[in-house]
Structure formats: structure tokens, C-alpha cells
Design a protein around this motif. Structure first.
Motif, PDB file in Angstrom:
ATOM      1  N   GLY A  81       0.802  -1.355  -0.006  1.00  0.00           N
ATOM      2  CA  GLY A  81       0.114  -0.058   0.035  1.00  0.00           C
ATOM      3  C   GLY A  81       0.773   1.231  -0.072  1.00  0.00           C
ATOM      4  N   VAL A  82       2.196   0.968   0.247  1.00  0.00           N
ATOM      5  CA  VAL A  82       2.984   2.571   0.043  1.00  0.00           C
ATOM      6  C   VAL A  82       2.877   2.930  -1.588  1.00  0.00           C
ATOM      7  N   GLU A  83       3.216   4.070  -1.468  1.00  0.00           N
ATOM      8  CA  GLU A  83       3.382   4.594  -2.788  1.00  0.00           C
ATOM      9  C   GLU A  83       4.802   4.567  -3.395  1.00  0.00           C
ATOM     10  N   VAL A  84       5.767   4.484  -2.695  1.00  0.00           N
ATOM     11  CA  VAL A  84       7.159   4.966  -3.086  1.00  0.00           C
ATOM     12  C   VAL A  84       7.916   3.927  -2.314  1.00  0.00           C
ATOM     13  N   LEU A  85       8.949   3.144  -2.886  1.00  0.00           N
ATOM     14  CA  LEU A  85       9.928   2.308  -2.409  1.00  0.00           C
ATOM     15  C   LEU A  85      11.209   2.574  -2.863  1.00  0.00           C
ATOM     16  N   LEU A  86      12.196   2.809  -1.941  1.00  0.00           N
ATOM     17  CA  LEU A  86      13.691   3.460  -1.934  1.00  0.00           C
ATOM     18  C   LEU A  86      14.872   2.333  -1.699  1.00  0.00           C
ATOM     19  N   PRO A  87      14.913   1.449  -2.466  1.00  0.00           N
ATOM     20  CA  PRO A  87      15.820   0.408  -1.959  1.00  0.00           C
ATOM     21  C   PRO A  87      17.240   0.785  -2.624  1.00  0.00           C
ATOM     22  N   SER A  88      18.047   0.266  -2.025  1.00  0.00           N
ATOM     23  CA  SER A  88      19.529   0.165  -2.692  1.00  0.00           C
ATOM     24  C   SER A  88      19.654  -0.733  -3.823  1.00  0.00           C
ATOM     25  N   ARG A  89      20.688  -1.071  -4.471  1.00  0.00           N
ATOM     26  CA  ARG A  89      20.797  -2.030  -5.471  1.00  0.00           C
ATOM     27  C   ARG A  89      20.719  -3.444  -4.736  1.00  0.00           C
ATOM     28  N   ASP A  90      21.331  -3.524  -3.844  1.00  0.00           N
ATOM     29  CA  ASP A  90      21.414  -4.988  -3.140  1.00  0.00           C
ATOM     30  C   ASP A  90      19.962  -5.352  -2.328  1.00  0.00           C
ATOM     31  N   GLU A  91      19.440  -4.321  -1.700  1.00  0.00           N
ATOM     32  CA  GLU A  91      18.033  -4.483  -1.492  1.00  0.00           C
ATOM     33  C   GLU A  91      17.052  -4.831  -2.475  1.00  0.00           C
ATOM     34  N   ALA A  92      16.969  -4.044  -3.627  1.00  0.00           N
ATOM     35  CA  ALA A  92      15.947  -4.485  -4.646  1.00  0.00           C
ATOM     36  C   ALA A  92      16.348  -6.011  -5.162  1.00  0.00           C
ATOM     37  N   CYS A  93      17.657  -6.100  -5.413  1.00  0.00           N
ATOM     38  CA  CYS A  93      17.855  -7.488  -5.835  1.00  0.00           C
ATOM     39  C   CYS A  93      17.645  -8.720  -4.864  1.00  0.00           C
ATOM     40  N   LEU A  94      17.816  -8.449  -3.499  1.00  0.00           N
ATOM     41  CA  LEU A  94      17.435  -9.233  -2.476  1.00  0.00           C
ATOM     42  C   LEU A  94      15.584  -9.644  -2.370  1.00  0.00           C
ATOM     43  N   LEU A  95      15.238  -8.505  -2.492  1.00  0.00           N
ATOM     44  CA  LEU A  95      13.606  -8.643  -2.586  1.00  0.00           C
ATOM     45  C   LEU A  95      13.323  -9.235  -3.642  1.00  0.00           C
ATOM     46  N   THR A  96      13.749  -9.469  -4.775  1.00  0.00           N
ATOM     47  CA  THR A  96      13.157  -9.868  -5.958  1.00  0.00           C
ATOM     48  C   THR A  96      13.877 -11.525  -6.290  1.00  0.00           C
ATOM     49  N   GLY A  97      15.080 -11.550  -6.019  1.00  0.00           N
ATOM     50  CA  GLY A  97      15.979 -12.667  -6.219  1.00  0.00           C
ATOM     51  C   GLY A  97      16.554 -12.437  -7.635  1.00  0.00           C
TER      52      GLY A  97
END
Length: 336
Positions: A224-240
């Protein structure tokens, strides 16, 4: 529980310490003719004391390693708030939890950076402390040893509906999702923001803690949040996924706007399952990369609130991140 520091310099608070605002009454603020939001930015997150030790090469086990050591105010949430104020956001407020040991110091430091501190003083736990080991080599890579202390004891009882009075945007530090008490506060804050129509952003904060929590659980908690601000490592971890572009694009199928930072390579902006912009980072001679992501987030949110489109706001974030790595600690210089 008591609060400290919120009465000086920025319009004050009522006797309960909750955020009595003077920027337009309840709800999500307004929008001026240029598209800028006229309300405040409320950041909810961690306030800690950083002990920054800058050394060269690998520390030698069992003996001394020379280092330049400084004690500075930090915490991802607090850093974001300070960088947003530096970018020109006129009303930035920070809800966080500290120990009585350093509460007044942290309040003064936030006020001096243009942030209104709404600090809950924990009666038992000391302020959190992070030891930042920074290699003074070319990458200025850092390793954190974290004692969260009072920061992750922020809980539902520390929330009040009037904290959103006059607020145009709510930003939640991902560190809040790594303890049960602060997860309950996140749920309460998200519900309150939705009821008032206040948009919400989240940064995942720590790949290490995120791995322990689990990607699926994290994504469920921020639904439900409007914006997500991950680092590269976090984005890759969240998606595999191994590539930041692909990871940001996939995340944007669940969250309307995803802006992933990639260090010296800049940032990737994604919407509706596709990358819509790649923003380069200015060159910088790194001394300490602590807080670079926080600088990006703070400047990005301030620019977004001022009416910038996401790619333009990401460019502001990249400029702030490049400036942040040239100095020691996670906060902007007072005169910068």
C-alpha cells in the motif's frame, strides 16, 4: 514516557509532546499551482550515535589498527530528515526514540540541521549506537556493528493521530520493520496515513536485516505504500534478480514508484513494471559512504514535495549522495 527537543525553534509541540503543527491543519496539506505540496515531511525512524572509525586495509586481529575515530549523530531516519531539510524542505519533522543519555544532544543536532525533533525518551534503554568501520581505500567501503538500543523500541503507543496534522508526506525508515514493537507502529502509521490521504515512502534500510526478515514478509508489511527506495542490493534481495534494472521493474508491479540506488552508477526509476529513467551520479571522491543512501532519499523526497518529477527528484538525490560520500558521517555539513 517523555519527549525532548520538540519545543525549540520550529513552532513547538503541545504539552503531550505530540506534533502540534502550524502548516495548514489536518490532513495531507495542499498543492500550490506549480505542483508542489505545501505540507510537512514527517520522517519516522531511527536516531543513533555513530562511532566512525576510518582505517586503511583489513583490521589486524589481536592487535592495534590505526584509525581516525569520530563520534557523530546518525541513524537512517534522522539522516534522511536532515538531508531533506538541507535540500530546502521547510518543515521536516522526525519521530524517533532515544535514551536519556544523549536525548538533549540529538535534539540540538536535529534542530541545528533544520529538523523539528519529536523524540520519545526511553526510560530504560540507551540511545542506539552504530560502530562504522570505514576502509579509507578508494571505495570507502563501510561495515556496521549495530546496537539498536532505544531506536527499535519505538512502538504503537508513541504514535498519535495529530502527528499527521499538516503533513503532506510520510516517510518510514525500513529499520522500523526489524523489531516487533516498531512493526506495530508502522502498521498504525500506514493506516492513519491512508485514512488522511497522505502518501507514504519506505526505504528497506539494511540488506543484512532484510535477509533475516525475509523478502516476502517485508513486501507484505509495506503493501500500500506509494514509493519504495531500495539500494541495488536490497532491490535484488527483494526479487531474487541479479540486475538492479530488472529488480526495480519487478518491484514496481507491486509498488507504484520504485527508485533504486546503485552507488556511483546513479539510480533507476521504475513504474508499472518497467524502467522509465536511468539517472547518472555525479563523480565524487569518496571518503565515507555512510549515509549516502539516506542523503539520496532525503533530497529525493524534498524535490518530489517541491513538485519535481521522479527522474528530476532522483537527480537531486544523486547529487546529495555524491556530496555525502565526500564527508565523514551521515549528515550534511551545517554550512553546505
Amino acid at each position: 514516557m517523555s519527549r525532548t527537543g520538540s519545543e525549540a525553534g520550529h513552532g513547538g509541540a503541545d504539552s503531550s509532546g505530540k506534533g502540534g503543527a502550524d502548516t495548514g491543519g489536518a490532513g495531507a496539506g495542499g498543492t500550490d499551482p506549480g505542483g508542489a505540496k505545501t505540507g510537512a515531511l514527517l520522517v519516522v525512524g531511527d536516531v543513533v550515535t555513530d562511532v566512525v572509525a576510518r582505517h586503511h586495509g583489513t583490521p589486524v586481529r589481536g592487535t592495534d589498527t590505526a584509525a581516525a575515530i569520530r563520534i557523530v549523530p546518525g541513524g537512517a531516519g534522522a539522516n534522511v530528515a536532515c538531508w531533506a531539510a538541507r535540500r530546502g524542505c521547510r518543515d521536516v519533522r522526525l519521530l524517533g526514540r532515544v535514551g536519556a543519555d544523549t536525548a538533549d544532544w540529538h535534539a540540538r543536532e536535529l534542530e541545528a540541521s533544520g529538523v523539528r525533533p519529536l523524540l520519545v525518551v526511553d526510560p530504560e534503554a540507551p540511545t542506539g549506537t552504530v560502530i562504522c568501520l570505514v576502509d579509507t581505500g578508494a571505495a570507502a567501503e563501510r561495515t556496521f556493528l549495530t546496537d539498536s538500543g532505544a531506536s527499535l523500541r519505538l512502538d504503537r503507543d508513541d504514535w498519535s493521530e495529530d502527528l499527521l496534522d499538516g503533513v503532506a508526506w510520510l516517510h518510514l525508515s525500513g529499520y522500523l520493520l526489524f523489531s516487533e514493537p516498531s512493526r506495530a507502529l508502522v502498521a498504525t502509521a500506514l493506516s492513519a496515513a491512508r485514512a488522511r490521504g497522505v502518501p507514504v515512502s519506505v526505504d528497506p534500510a539494511s540488506a543484512g536485516f532484510l535477509r533475516e526478515l525475509g523478502a516476502d514478509r517485508f513486501l507484505a508489511l509495506v503493501e500500500g505504500v506509494e514509493v519504495l527506495l531500495p539500494s541495488r542490493d536490497e532491490a535484488c534481495l527483494l526479487t531474487g534478480l541479479p540486475e538492479v534494472d530488472d529488480a526495480a521493474a519487478r518491484l514496481s508491479r507491486r509498488i507504484p514508484l520504485v527508485v533504486a540506488t546503485a552507488g556511483g552508477e546513479g539510480a533507476v526509476v521504475a513504474r508499472s513494471g518497467a524502467v522509465c529513467a536511468r539517472v547518472p551520479a555525479p563523480p565524487a571522491q569518496a571518503r565515507d559512504t555512510t549515509g549516502a543512501g539516506d542523503a539520496f532519499t532525503g533530497a529525493f523526497l524534498a524535490a518530489l514535495l517541491a513538485g519535481a518529477a521522479p527522474p528530476e527528484a532522483a537527480a537531486e538525490g544523486c547529487r546529495a549522495g555524491a556530496l555525502a560520500v565526500t564527508r565523514v558521517g551521515g549528515r550534511p555539513a551545517r554550512d553546505s
